[in-house]
Design a protein around this motif. Sequence first.
Motif, mmCIF file in Angstrom:
data_model
loop_
_atom_site.group_PDB
_atom_site.id
_atom_site.type_symbol
_atom_site.label_atom_id
_atom_site.label_comp_id
_atom_site.label_asym_id
_atom_site.label_seq_id
_atom_site.Cartn_x
_atom_site.Cartn_y
_atom_site.Cartn_z
ATOM 1 N N GLU A 1 0.980 -1.104 -0.074
ATOM 2 C CA GLU A 1 0.137 -0.086 0.136
ATOM 3 C C GLU A 1 1.011 1.280 0.041
ATOM 4 O O GLU A 1 1.109 1.809 1.021
ATOM 5 N N LYS A 2 1.229 1.755 -1.215
ATOM 6 C CA LYS A 2 1.974 2.857 -1.214
ATOM 7 C C LYS A 2 1.365 4.023 -2.188
ATOM 8 O O LYS A 2 0.407 3.584 -2.953
ATOM 9 N N ILE A 3 1.736 5.044 -2.005
ATOM 10 C CA ILE A 3 1.054 6.314 -2.988
ATOM 11 C C ILE A 3 1.764 6.115 -4.275
ATOM 12 O O ILE A 3 2.969 5.954 -4.373
ATOM 13 N N ILE A 4 0.860 5.938 -5.141
ATOM 14 C CA ILE A 4 1.301 5.737 -6.655
ATOM 15 C C ILE A 4 0.510 6.758 -7.316
ATOM 16 O O ILE A 4 -0.520 7.286 -7.083
ATOM 17 N N ASN A 5 1.237 7.202 -8.496
ATOM 18 C CA ASN A 5 0.364 7.837 -9.593
ATOM 19 C C ASN A 5 0.058 6.981 -10.904
ATOM 20 O O ASN A 5 1.084 6.463 -11.137
ATOM 21 N N GLN B 1 -7.930 11.497 -18.365
ATOM 22 C CA GLN B 1 -8.554 12.841 -17.849
ATOM 23 C C GLN B 1 -7.531 13.658 -17.091
ATOM 24 O O GLN B 1 -6.813 12.977 -16.191
ATOM 25 N N ASP B 2 -7.575 14.886 -17.517
ATOM 26 C CA ASP B 2 -6.581 15.906 -17.025
ATOM 27 C C ASP B 2 -6.493 15.860 -15.498
ATOM 28 O O ASP B 2 -5.313 15.960 -14.916
ATOM 29 N N GLU B 3 -7.813 15.908 -14.966
ATOM 30 C CA GLU B 3 -7.755 15.783 -13.239
ATOM 31 C C GLU B 3 -7.159 14.606 -12.601
ATOM 32 O O GLU B 3 -7.029 14.696 -11.544
ATOM 33 N N LEU B 4 -6.939 13.640 -13.363
ATOM 34 C CA LEU B 4 -6.310 12.349 -12.734
ATOM 35 C C LEU B 4 -5.021 12.469 -13.050
ATOM 36 O O LEU B 4 -4.253 11.561 -12.331
ATOM 37 N N LYS B 5 -4.454 13.198 -13.885
ATOM 38 C CA LYS B 5 -2.860 12.905 -14.254
ATOM 39 C C LYS B 5 -1.960 13.341 -13.211
ATOM 40 O O LYS B 5 -0.914 12.580 -12.972
ATOM 41 N N ASP B 6 -2.401 14.252 -12.388
ATOM 42 C CA ASP B 6 -1.690 14.585 -11.069
ATOM 43 C C ASP B 6 -2.291 13.985 -9.730
ATOM 44 O O ASP B 6 -1.686 14.467 -8.698
ATOM 45 N N GLN B 7 -3.119 13.137 -9.821
ATOM 46 C CA GLN B 7 -3.612 12.621 -8.703
ATOM 47 C C GLN B 7 -2.787 11.170 -8.296
ATOM 48 O O GLN B 7 -2.304 10.555 -9.130
ATOM 49 N N PHE B 8 -2.972 10.927 -6.931
ATOM 50 C CA PHE B 8 -2.088 9.944 -6.352
ATOM 51 C C PHE B 8 -3.019 9.113 -5.816
ATOM 52 O O PHE B 8 -4.312 9.389 -5.237
ATOM 53 N N PHE B 9 -2.849 7.711 -5.681
ATOM 54 C CA PHE B 9 -3.608 6.712 -5.230
ATOM 55 C C PHE B 9 -2.934 5.774 -4.084
ATOM 56 O O PHE B 9 -1.772 5.750 -4.469
ATOM 57 N N LEU B 10 -3.501 5.087 -3.514
ATOM 58 C CA LEU B 10 -3.025 4.408 -2.665
ATOM 59 C C LEU B 10 -3.055 2.771 -3.369
ATOM 60 O O LEU B 10 -4.352 2.537 -3.455
ATOM 61 N N GLY B 11 -2.031 2.110 -3.683
ATOM 62 C CA GLY B 11 -2.028 0.933 -4.279
ATOM 63 C C GLY B 11 -0.583 0.091 -4.477
ATOM 64 O O GLY B 11 0.297 0.646 -3.895
ATOM 65 N N ILE C 1 -0.403 -3.654 -9.957
ATOM 66 C CA ILE C 1 -1.017 -3.135 -10.974
ATOM 67 C C ILE C 1 -0.458 -3.284 -12.255
ATOM 68 O O ILE C 1 -0.961 -3.257 -13.495
ATOM 69 N N GLY C 2 1.045 -2.958 -12.424
ATOM 70 C CA GLY C 2 1.763 -3.101 -13.577
ATOM 71 C C GLY C 2 1.713 -4.462 -14.270
ATOM 72 O O GLY C 2 1.748 -4.544 -15.451
ATOM 73 N N GLN C 3 1.730 -5.532 -13.458
ATOM 74 C CA GLN C 3 1.728 -7.024 -13.909
ATOM 75 C C GLN C 3 0.273 -7.144 -14.356
ATOM 76 O O GLN C 3 0.318 -7.782 -15.625
ATOM 77 N N ILE C 4 -0.719 -6.612 -14.115
ATOM 78 C CA ILE C 4 -2.141 -6.768 -14.638
ATOM 79 C C ILE C 4 -2.143 -6.012 -15.909
ATOM 80 O O ILE C 4 -2.493 -6.468 -17.131
#
Length: 79
Positions: free
Chosen positions: A23-27, A55-65, A70-73
């Motif tokens: 559970e790390k902060i990722i872009n 979407q532009d508003e998601l480009k600079d958002q960070f998520f916990l994951g 996710i890269g493997q998927i």
Amino acid sequence: IVVIINDVLDLSKIESDKIIFEEKIINIAQVLKISTDLFSAKAIEKNIHIHISIQDELKDQFFLGDSIRIGQILNNLLS
């Protein structure tokens, strides 16, 4: 072949409830870019165009994951 072996090992860990998700902060935009960059040369060889639209508003958002999972998927989907 190494990728297939790792996927099988991960699957067996999931089935036995022994997989640990980070559970790390990722872009997510960066994770998508890494995956598409990895497959872009192969796609060009096959005359396939890979285009990711975020979407532009998601480009600079960070998520916990878990960026590795996710890269493997994404890599599995793109391959």
